[in-house]
Design an enzyme around this catalytic site. Sequence first.
Site, short mmCIF file in Angstrom:
data_model
loop_
_atom_site.label_atom_id
_atom_site.label_comp_id
_atom_site.label_asym_id
_atom_site.label_seq_id
_atom_site.Cartn_x
_atom_site.Cartn_y
_atom_site.Cartn_z
N THR A 118 0.90 -1.15 0.00
CA THR A 118 0.00 0.00 0.00
C THR A 118 0.93 1.19 0.00
O THR A 118 2.09 1.05 0.36
CB THR A 118 -0.87 -0.03 1.28
OG1 THR A 118 -1.90 -1.00 1.13
CG2 THR A 118 -1.53 1.30 1.58
N ARG B 168 -13.51 -7.77 -2.88
CA ARG B 168 -13.01 -7.56 -1.52
C ARG B 168 -12.52 -6.11 -1.35
O ARG B 168 -11.81 -5.58 -2.19
CB ARG B 168 -11.87 -8.54 -1.25
CG ARG B 168 -11.23 -8.38 0.14
CD ARG B 168 -9.99 -7.52 0.09
NE ARG B 168 -9.27 -7.50 1.36
CZ ARG B 168 -8.27 -6.67 1.62
NH1 ARG B 168 -7.86 -5.81 0.72
NH2 ARG B 168 -7.66 -6.71 2.77
N ASP C 245 -8.96 -2.06 4.24
CA ASP C 245 -9.07 -0.96 5.20
C ASP C 245 -8.72 0.41 4.59
O ASP C 245 -9.13 1.45 5.12
CB ASP C 245 -8.13 -1.21 6.38
CG ASP C 245 -6.67 -1.34 5.93
OD1 ASP C 245 -6.41 -2.02 4.91
OD2 ASP C 245 -5.79 -0.73 6.56
N THR D 59 -0.85 0.11 6.83
CA THR D 59 -0.57 -0.92 5.83
C THR D 59 -0.48 -2.27 6.52
O THR D 59 0.08 -2.37 7.61
CB THR D 59 0.72 -0.64 5.04
OG1 THR D 59 1.02 -1.78 4.23
CG2 THR D 59 1.92 -0.35 5.95
N GLY D 60 -1.02 -3.29 5.87
CA GLY D 60 -0.98 -4.62 6.46
C GLY D 60 -2.26 -5.37 6.14
O GLY D 60 -2.98 -5.00 5.21
N THR D 61 -2.53 -6.39 6.90
CA THR D 61 -3.72 -7.21 6.66
C THR D 61 -4.96 -6.38 6.96
O THR D 61 -5.32 -6.16 8.12
CB THR D 61 -3.66 -8.47 7.55
OG1 THR D 61 -2.44 -9.14 7.26
CG2 THR D 61 -4.82 -9.41 7.26
N GLY D 62 -5.60 -5.92 5.90
CA GLY D 62 -6.67 -4.94 6.02
C GLY D 62 -7.78 -5.34 6.97
O GLY D 62 -8.33 -4.51 7.70
N1 ASP Z 1 -4.10 -2.84 3.95
C1 ASP Z 1 -4.16 -3.18 2.55
C2 ASP Z 1 -5.39 -3.99 2.32
O1 ASP Z 1 -5.69 -4.84 3.13
C3 ASP Z 1 -2.99 -3.95 2.09
C4 ASP Z 1 -1.69 -3.47 2.63
O2 ASP Z 1 -1.57 -2.43 3.18
O3 ASP Z 1 -0.74 -4.17 2.54
O4 ASP Z 1 -6.02 -3.83 1.32
#
Ligand code: ASP
Length: 348
Positions: free
Chosen positions: A219, A247, A250, A269-272
């Site tokens: 992200t 889908r 976040d 950033t991460g697992t939304g």
């Molecule tokens: N947070 C983002 C999402 O879940 C992906 C990411 O930031 O790596 O869409």
Amino acid sequence: MRLTPALFALLLAAATLFPGCAFAPATPTPKTFALAIHGGAGTLSKNTPPERRKEYEDALAAALTYGRDRLALGDSALDVCESVVRILEDDPRFNAGKGAVYNEQGQHELDASIMDGSTLRCGAVAGVRTVRHPISLARLVMEKTRHVLLAGDGAEKFADGQNIERVSNDWFDTEQRRKQLDEALKERASKGAAASASAGATATTPDTPPADRRRDYGTVGCVALDAQGRLVAATSTGGMTAKRWGRIGDSPVIGAGNYADRFIAVSCTGTGEQFLRHVVGKSISARVELAGASLDDAVAALVDRTLQPGDGGVIAVDRFGNLVARFSSEGMYRGLADASGRFEVGIF
Ligand code: ASP
């Protein structure tokens, strides 16, 4: 010593006359500007050769320099955050715009949002497929509609009426992301799923995280405090590799992956799904506003204690120009700069 009304009045007078003295209220001196950027928590591995790492560091430094110089000239945090995110969207190394990951059907669906903390105005788009700069479409939603979030066909239709650059969906393609999709689908198949890239919409795929969670991440984001004291957050993403069609993560959800108000601006950033569940952006602000926490402590509480290890990270800035970048993933592409001359980029 007892704090009598007379003593209190004396201390107050001393603090007013000598603001630098020990009795002065501990209000930090605001920096005239500050900004932080990120390029996602899905980084290269630590074993990557230094030349390749440097490519990423140079790209981060260039975007950070651009944003810092514009803030130093007095530009608004809103313009700066949008422009910096546009630069990162055009960089194929990062998972947003060109170089975005693929969903399980081999398509790109992009999410973005922007928020002006001084007014709480905000705009977001989700699942857009033909807009080169989703962050700019998010800003148009904020400025030209009375809504906050437009998704899918509705967002595309709105874009038709705007002066905004459109591209075909395969314009976002890159070989590296295609390889990641192939690996993700192979991994799913070997877990016994009946998934394939073409039948993805109806396939019954196991929704378990991939063995290498770095594939989950990526992200771009920018948070800034400008010389007028306005805080802004902007975030843009391709989401997660091999995500289900439709889908939404976040990043376009105000208060979860992106948030700004009078106290802080934050981009995640991460697992939304984790950032959605824990409403991370707004939770950080609430700790600062209601519990009087420092930005550092508020971010640490969310990243280290509320979220699970490995879920990702955040960048944040507060109204005094304090900057924080914190993550629980192996790394997070990031950069921090402010009016005092601070300038740092990092990956691990
Ligand atoms: N947070 C983002 C999402 O879940 C992906 C990411 O930031 O790596 O869409």
